[in-house]
Design an enzyme around this catalytic site. Sequence first.
Site: not given
Length: 337
Positions: A97, A104, A111, A326
Amino acid sequence: MLPKDLEPIMLGLGHPKYRASQVLEWIYSKMAGSYEQMTNLPAELKETLAKAAPIKPPNVMDVKRAKDGTTKLLIGFPDGANAETVLMEHDYGLSLCVSSQAGCKMGCAFCASAMSGYSRDLTSGEMCWQFIEASRIAKDRRISSVVIMGMGEPLMNYDAVLQFIRVLNWGKGFNIGARRITLSTCGIVPGIERLAGEDLQITLSISLHAPDDATRDRIMPVNKLYNVSEVVGAGKRYADRTGRRVTYEYVMIKGVNDSLSQAAALVKLLKGSLSHVNLIPLNPVPESGLTRSTDATVAAFKKVLEDAGLAVTSRREMGSDIEGACGQLRLKKRRSF
Ligand code: SAH
């Protein structure tokens, strides 16, 4: 670089263009750490390259191994930017990954990357370094698939990500088949349209996470720019144009997007399209205040989709004990290297 990028430089240095391919094969496939090791190159070329374009490996600042074999690497670049990459063991082999940005900008409510802010885009070379450093950790086992699903929004760093994909796919280099490369986006519609025209067989994964604008607005600010119907419209055009099944990611958040009526709305949205729904258990990030749907809720939600004939899987959780799961990747504040 690909051979076509390096060939004019070789010619300019007075060397035949096949040297380009040789050098890149050393770097990507044999993972040479210096020009010295490139035994089939003339000494004079090695010296010139070592001066003009020194190979500068990044600093692997941290390596964490989870109980299930997942390994997370924190990679630091010379300007202080850093990125995390996660190596995973599957029954079909090793997958990696990769992060496309340091941090971001997209601000998704669930997240961890959103919480650490954005420092800059990564270059295609820095994405390659993530692959090389992870390969060193994997030793003699080959990484056979790559998901661009780490930190960052790849379609906000389009050119570098596309170059990285082409390098990954080059047969004499990392040699990852296009069908073994997945790009995950929060739904940047112009980027999806552009990607559809690249003549690539990669898998597109769209982080949908809600079937209606009211819910998606709540958890994904990008929905104000490209709403549910625009994103799914772009996903359908991508599938039509490439013949590739599009994956829709759906992270299950308790009381937010996990009701049976939302499952029915998702069916209405996707039914009849070349698609696949991947239900992901939320990895709770404490600051978000959001929690994971219960197993029973996920099962009931999944059944509605299955009964309607949608292709659906629920994703296995990996590496959660090292914050490698994740949405758990986050920039470390360490700058001491
Ligand atoms: N920006 C891209 C790729 C990075 S995020 C995208 O949005 O797709 C990779 C995936 O992890 C996305 O599907 C994202 O929604 C999901 N994700 C983020 N935070 C998560 C969390 N806390 N739990 C589970 N999945 C999460």
